[in-house]
Write a protein that holds these residues in place. Structure first.
Motif, mmCIF file in Angstrom:
data_model
loop_
_atom_site.group_PDB
_atom_site.id
_atom_site.type_symbol
_atom_site.label_atom_id
_atom_site.label_comp_id
_atom_site.label_asym_id
_atom_site.label_seq_id
_atom_site.Cartn_x
_atom_site.Cartn_y
_atom_site.Cartn_z
ATOM 1 N N VAL A 20 44.237 49.140 45.729
ATOM 2 C CA VAL A 20 43.591 48.730 46.976
ATOM 3 C C VAL A 20 43.594 47.213 47.054
ATOM 4 O O VAL A 20 43.598 46.518 46.034
ATOM 5 C CB VAL A 20 42.142 49.269 47.077
ATOM 6 C CG1 VAL A 20 42.136 50.774 47.148
ATOM 7 C CG2 VAL A 20 41.297 48.791 45.922
ATOM 8 N N GLU A 21 43.603 46.701 48.276
ATOM 9 C CA GLU A 21 43.547 45.265 48.477
ATOM 10 C C GLU A 21 42.133 44.870 48.862
ATOM 11 O O GLU A 21 41.482 45.543 49.665
ATOM 12 C CB GLU A 21 44.528 44.835 49.565
ATOM 13 C CG GLU A 21 45.963 44.902 49.123
ATOM 14 C CD GLU A 21 46.903 44.253 50.116
ATOM 15 O OE1 GLU A 21 46.549 44.117 51.301
ATOM 16 O OE2 GLU A 21 48.016 43.897 49.695
ATOM 17 N N LEU A 22 41.665 43.794 48.274
ATOM 18 C CA LEU A 22 40.339 43.260 48.566
ATOM 19 C C LEU A 22 40.452 41.768 48.819
ATOM 20 O O LEU A 22 41.379 41.114 48.349
ATOM 21 C CB LEU A 22 39.381 43.477 47.395
ATOM 22 C CG LEU A 22 38.956 44.892 47.074
ATOM 23 C CD1 LEU A 22 38.087 44.892 45.823
ATOM 24 C CD2 LEU A 22 38.187 45.499 48.232
ATOM 25 N N GLU A 23 39.482 41.245 49.524
ATOM 26 C CA GLU A 23 39.401 39.811 49.777
ATOM 27 C C GLU A 23 38.378 39.209 48.829
ATOM 28 O O GLU A 23 37.238 39.653 48.768
ATOM 29 C CB GLU A 23 38.983 39.562 51.228
ATOM 30 C CG GLU A 23 38.992 38.122 51.640
ATOM 31 C CD GLU A 23 40.391 37.570 51.837
ATOM 32 O OE1 GLU A 23 40.558 36.364 51.638
ATOM 33 O OE2 GLU A 23 41.297 38.337 52.196
ATOM 34 N N HIS A 24 38.801 38.222 48.061
ATOM 35 C CA HIS A 24 37.883 37.495 47.186
ATOM 36 C C HIS A 24 37.507 36.204 47.899
ATOM 37 O O HIS A 24 38.361 35.548 48.492
ATOM 38 C CB HIS A 24 38.554 37.194 45.844
ATOM 39 C CG HIS A 24 37.603 36.703 44.811
ATOM 40 N ND1 HIS A 24 37.187 35.397 44.760
ATOM 41 C CD2 HIS A 24 36.975 37.340 43.805
ATOM 42 C CE1 HIS A 24 36.342 35.249 43.759
ATOM 43 N NE2 HIS A 24 36.193 36.424 43.160
ATOM 44 N N PRO A 25 36.219 35.818 47.896
ATOM 45 C CA PRO A 25 35.789 34.647 48.665
ATOM 46 C C PRO A 25 36.440 33.339 48.221
ATOM 47 O O PRO A 25 36.577 32.425 49.028
ATOM 48 C CB PRO A 25 34.278 34.605 48.458
ATOM 49 C CG PRO A 25 34.000 35.465 47.286
ATOM 50 C CD PRO A 25 35.111 36.458 47.195
ATOM 51 N N GLU A 26 36.859 33.251 46.979
ATOM 52 C CA GLU A 26 37.473 32.014 46.496
ATOM 53 C C GLU A 26 38.981 32.133 46.281
ATOM 54 O O GLU A 26 39.707 31.165 46.423
ATOM 55 C CB GLU A 26 36.827 31.584 45.175
ATOM 56 C CG GLU A 26 35.385 31.162 45.335
ATOM 57 C CD GLU A 26 34.755 30.765 44.016
ATOM 58 O OE1 GLU A 26 35.431 30.842 42.969
ATOM 59 O OE2 GLU A 26 33.582 30.383 44.038
ATOM 60 N N ASN A 27 39.446 33.333 45.936
ATOM 61 C CA ASN A 27 40.841 33.501 45.552
ATOM 62 C C ASN A 27 41.699 34.200 46.593
ATOM 63 O O ASN A 27 42.875 34.403 46.370
ATOM 64 C CB ASN A 27 40.919 34.264 44.225
ATOM 65 C CG ASN A 27 40.180 33.541 43.123
ATOM 66 O OD1 ASN A 27 40.198 32.316 43.051
ATOM 67 N ND2 ASN A 27 39.508 34.289 42.269
ATOM 68 N N GLY A 28 41.117 34.615 47.694
ATOM 69 C CA GLY A 28 41.883 35.273 48.750
ATOM 70 C C GLY A 28 42.160 36.737 48.451
ATOM 71 O O GLY A 28 41.484 37.381 47.660
ATOM 72 N N LEU A 29 43.197 37.242 49.098
ATOM 73 C CA LEU A 29 43.549 38.656 49.009
ATOM 74 C C LEU A 29 44.169 38.968 47.640
ATOM 75 O O LEU A 29 44.994 38.212 47.136
ATOM 76 C CB LEU A 29 44.550 38.998 50.115
ATOM 77 C CG LEU A 29 44.830 40.462 50.381
ATOM 78 C CD1 LEU A 29 43.571 41.165 50.871
ATOM 79 C CD2 LEU A 29 45.939 40.598 51.399
ATOM 80 N N PHE A 30 43.735 40.075 47.036
ATOM 81 C CA PHE A 30 44.297 40.503 45.760
ATOM 82 C C PHE A 30 44.312 42.021 45.694
ATOM 83 O O PHE A 30 43.624 42.697 46.445
ATOM 84 C CB PHE A 30 43.507 39.917 44.573
ATOM 85 C CG PHE A 30 42.150 40.528 44.378
ATOM 86 C CD1 PHE A 30 41.954 41.489 43.409
ATOM 87 C CD2 PHE A 30 41.080 40.141 45.166
ATOM 88 C CE1 PHE A 30 40.700 42.061 43.227
ATOM 89 C CE2 PHE A 30 39.832 40.700 44.989
ATOM 90 C CZ PHE A 30 39.632 41.655 44.018
ATOM 91 N N THR A 31 45.120 42.544 44.791
ATOM 92 C CA THR A 31 45.242 43.989 44.596
ATOM 93 C C THR A 31 44.536 44.367 43.311
ATOM 94 O O THR A 31 44.655 43.694 42.293
ATOM 95 C CB THR A 31 46.727 44.395 44.515
ATOM 96 O OG1 THR A 31 47.376 43.996 45.720
ATOM 97 C CG2 THR A 31 46.872 45.894 44.335
ATOM 98 N N THR A 32 43.788 45.465 43.380
ATOM 99 C CA THR A 32 43.078 45.965 42.208
ATOM 100 C C THR A 32 43.192 47.484 42.182
ATOM 101 O O THR A 32 43.724 48.092 43.112
ATOM 102 C CB THR A 32 41.604 45.505 42.216
ATOM 103 O OG1 THR A 32 40.995 45.830 40.964
ATOM 104 C CG2 THR A 32 40.822 46.154 43.351
ATOM 105 N N THR A 33 42.694 48.084 41.131
ATOM 106 C CA THR A 33 42.769 49.538 41.010
ATOM 107 C C THR A 33 41.725 50.211 41.897
ATOM 108 O O THR A 33 40.633 49.683 42.109
ATOM 109 C CB THR A 33 42.555 49.991 39.556
ATOM 110 O OG1 THR A 33 41.326 49.444 39.079
ATOM 111 C CG2 THR A 33 43.684 49.527 38.682
ATOM 112 N N GLY A 34 42.069 51.389 42.386
ATOM 113 C CA GLY A 34 41.150 52.175 43.191
ATOM 114 C C GLY A 34 40.271 53.058 42.312
ATOM 115 O O GLY A 34 40.258 52.940 41.087
ATOM 116 N N ILE A 35 39.544 53.943 42.951
ATOM 117 C CA ILE A 35 38.665 54.879 42.248
ATOM 118 C C ILE A 35 39.529 55.995 41.648
ATOM 119 O O ILE A 35 40.228 56.696 42.381
ATOM 120 C CB ILE A 35 37.613 55.479 43.214
ATOM 121 C CG1 ILE A 35 36.804 54.388 43.906
ATOM 122 C CG2 ILE A 35 36.725 56.476 42.490
ATOM 123 C CD1 ILE A 35 35.923 53.584 42.990
#
Length: 83
Positions: A20-35
């Motif tokens: 899933v893609e998430l927005e980090h307030p300092e690092n911008g958009l990144f991909t991480t693992t889902g549930i």
């Protein structure tokens, strides 16, 4: 077995929403693992970015009844971290 490059294009990974893609307030958009576990009646989703090191230190110490002066001393002495 997939390598990291092939992982994003795997149909099963996409179908199971394992990335899933998430927005980090300092690092911008990144991909991480889902549930990893999917439950029909109580589905989970990833809503928050991972905390920065020490991001919640003050909140946790306050919940443990450390006053502001003690929290500052712990931070100044390098015992705990924080932004």
């Amino acid at each position: 077995m997939n390598d990291y490059g092939a992982l994003e294009d795997d149909p099963q990974v996409e179908h199971n929403e394992m990335l899933v893609e998430l927005e980090h307030p300092e690092n911008g958009l990144f991909t991480t693992t889902g549930i990893p576990v999917k439950m029909s009646e109580t589905p989970g989703d990833v809503r928050l970015h991972p905390p920065r090191p020490g991001e919640h230190t003050d909140e946790i110490l306050a919940e443990l009844d450390y006053d502001e002066a003690e929290r500052t001393r712990l931070r100044d002495d390098g015992i705990v971290g924080g932004p």
